[in-house]
Write a protein that holds these residues in place. Structure first.
Motif, short mmCIF file in Angstrom:
data_model
loop_
_atom_site.label_atom_id
_atom_site.label_comp_id
_atom_site.label_asym_id
_atom_site.label_seq_id
_atom_site.Cartn_x
_atom_site.Cartn_y
_atom_site.Cartn_z
N ALA A 8 33.25 23.72 -25.17
CA ALA A 8 33.03 23.01 -24.09
C ALA A 8 33.60 23.75 -22.81
O ALA A 8 34.57 24.40 -22.86
N THR A 9 33.05 23.27 -21.49
CA THR A 9 33.63 23.60 -19.99
C THR A 9 33.76 25.09 -20.08
O THR A 9 34.66 25.57 -19.42
N ARG A 10 33.04 26.01 -20.57
CA ARG A 10 33.04 27.07 -20.51
C ARG A 10 31.46 27.82 -20.39
O ARG A 10 30.60 27.07 -20.88
N ARG A 47 42.43 29.00 -23.53
CA ARG A 47 43.26 28.55 -22.35
C ARG A 47 42.89 29.61 -21.46
O ARG A 47 43.09 31.16 -22.03
N THR A 48 43.04 29.59 -20.00
CA THR A 48 43.01 30.49 -19.19
C THR A 48 44.58 31.31 -19.04
O THR A 48 45.53 30.76 -18.86
N GLU A 80 37.24 31.75 -13.36
CA GLU A 80 37.16 30.67 -14.17
C GLU A 80 36.14 29.79 -13.97
O GLU A 80 36.01 28.86 -14.80
N HIS A 81 35.50 29.85 -12.73
CA HIS A 81 34.26 29.19 -12.59
C HIS A 81 33.22 29.16 -13.75
O HIS A 81 32.41 28.42 -14.06
N ASP A 102 35.83 36.42 -22.07
CA ASP A 102 37.06 36.85 -21.76
C ASP A 102 37.04 37.05 -19.93
O ASP A 102 38.06 36.93 -19.16
N PHE A 103 35.74 37.30 -19.44
CA PHE A 103 35.59 37.01 -18.07
C PHE A 103 36.43 36.17 -17.30
O PHE A 103 36.87 36.09 -16.21
N GLU A 104 35.91 35.02 -17.84
CA GLU A 104 36.38 33.60 -17.40
C GLU A 104 37.53 33.09 -18.05
O GLU A 104 37.82 31.74 -17.50
N THR A 105 38.22 33.82 -18.89
CA THR A 105 39.62 33.02 -19.37
C THR A 105 40.82 34.09 -19.30
O THR A 105 41.88 33.58 -19.14
N LYS A 106 40.50 35.47 -19.21
CA LYS A 106 41.46 36.31 -18.96
C LYS A 106 41.47 36.94 -17.82
O LYS A 106 40.45 38.09 -17.35
#
Length: 360
Positions: A8-10, A47-48, A80-81, A102-106
């Motif tokens: 969810a939310t990714r 988690r980000t 993170e968007h 990875d692009f949106e969390t790391k």
């Protein structure tokens, strides 16, 4: 590729393999997939994480003939968007990370960006021209609330009367209205808000951690009322997913006080194409084939066309229909050439004072 269940939310549904750089080796090591399953088989939320990056320079130069700026600043790497279509995703492969989750969390943050900017603006022979922010990753993504790197950069630019063009899909930009309004009085700033859909359900799917369309339109209104030249970008337009909203987005932009509306058909460079296909299969299985067939029709039979100019406009019947619809919608609401946002004043620029000057 490592498929994700119930994520969810990714935006991305998986961590895509890249055959460029060292990603195949990283996948073999198994240290980057970050797949964590609970005992019931569902996947725990990612988690980000934010890593500090210490670059030696902050201004990136650009020579692309179809891009209306020659320099840009990116305060962050990754975003993170989580927009599934983001053409910046492949840049994460350069760091041996996946363009997928990875692009949106790391993420990477550059806390020394403002000092680097001062140093570059002081260099002998620096010629002032508008700096673009938000061309790769969003300068107002959620972690900006804590790090405030974008605000620090704006403070430097405002202090030396250097023009800037900001692109974002976050209403967080209004936090900096005190700076932006003052710069607008000198014709030194323009803001473009990205609105790809007015439907909150669609927006939540394609841009899961971006503010809702209503909040973005409210930001357009707030900026416009404060005298900041503000535009709307419907970028990208996704066939059979968002293209039916063209006229509605243009009308909403006009009602919110925008000065113009631009658009770009969806682009799928490098690893974005398989990520986008997997996303379609997960969220729009009933039309996945139609979407990709239309994209290929406007990209010369391929998933992506990297050619200058054609990559921004597309080709063929669908691309021409899209141009016609935007032309009619813009005319209906009195919009003229939206490229006026680049007509900024560079004549006032003065370099920041040196270290000795800052003592007085």
């Amino acid at each position: 590729m490592a498929a994700q269940k119930n994520r969810a939310t990714r935006g991305a549904t998986l961590n895509a393999e890249s055959r460029r750089f060292n990603l195949p080796q990283s996948e073999a090591d198994g240290d980057w997939l970050d797949v964590r399953e609970d005992v019931d088989g569902t996947v725990a939320p990612l988690r980000t994480t934010v890593t500090i990056e210490l670059p030696r320079t902050i201004i990136t130069r650009n020579t692309s003939p179809d891009v209306p700026f020659d320099r840009s600043i990116n305060a962050y790497r990754g975003c993170e968007h989580g927009c599934i279509y983001c053409f910046a995703r492949p840049s994460h492969a350069f760091h041996d990370l996946s363009p997928g989750l990875d692009f949106e969390t790391k993420l990477f943050a550059k806390p020394g960006a403002a000092d680097l900017l001062k140093a570059e603006l002081r260099k002998p022979g620096y010629a002032c021209a508008p700096i673009a922010m938000g061309t790769n990753t969003d300068p107002y993504q959620p972690i900006e609330r804590k790090w405030q790197i974008t605000r620090a950069l704006l403070e430097v630019l405002a202090a030396c009367d250097h023009p800037v063009v900001i692109t974002t899909k976050s209403d967080r930009v209004t936090r900096d209205l005190d700076i932006l309004a003052a710069m607008a009085e000198k014709r030194q700033v323009a803001v473009a808000i990205s609105i790809t859909s007015l439907d909150p359900r669609i927006a939540m799917t394609i841009e899961p951690r971006a503010p809702t369309p209503a909040r973005r339109l409210a930001a357009v209104r707030k900026l416009a009322d404060a005298g900041v030249p503000t535009y709307v970008n419907m970028a990208p337009v996704i066939p059979a997913v968002t293209d039916h909203e063209v006229e509605a987005v243009v009308a909403a932009a006009a009602n919110a006080g925008a000065l113009g509306v631009s658009y770009i058909p969806v682009r799928l460079p490098w690893e974005v194409a398989p990520l986008f296909r997997a996303w379609l299969d997960a969220h729009f299985p009933d039309r996945a084939g139609k979407v990709m067939a239309t994209i290929q029709s406007l990209r010369g039979g391929k998933d992506n066309d990297p050619g200058f100019f054609s990559r921004m406009r597309g080709q063929g019947v669908w691309a021409e229909l899209l141009r016609t619809r935007f032309r009619i919608a813009r005319a209906k609401h009195g919009f003229s050439d939206d490229r006026r946002r680049l007509n900024l004043d560079c004549s006032r620029f003065r370099p920041p004072p040196g270290a000795q000057g800052e003592l007085f």
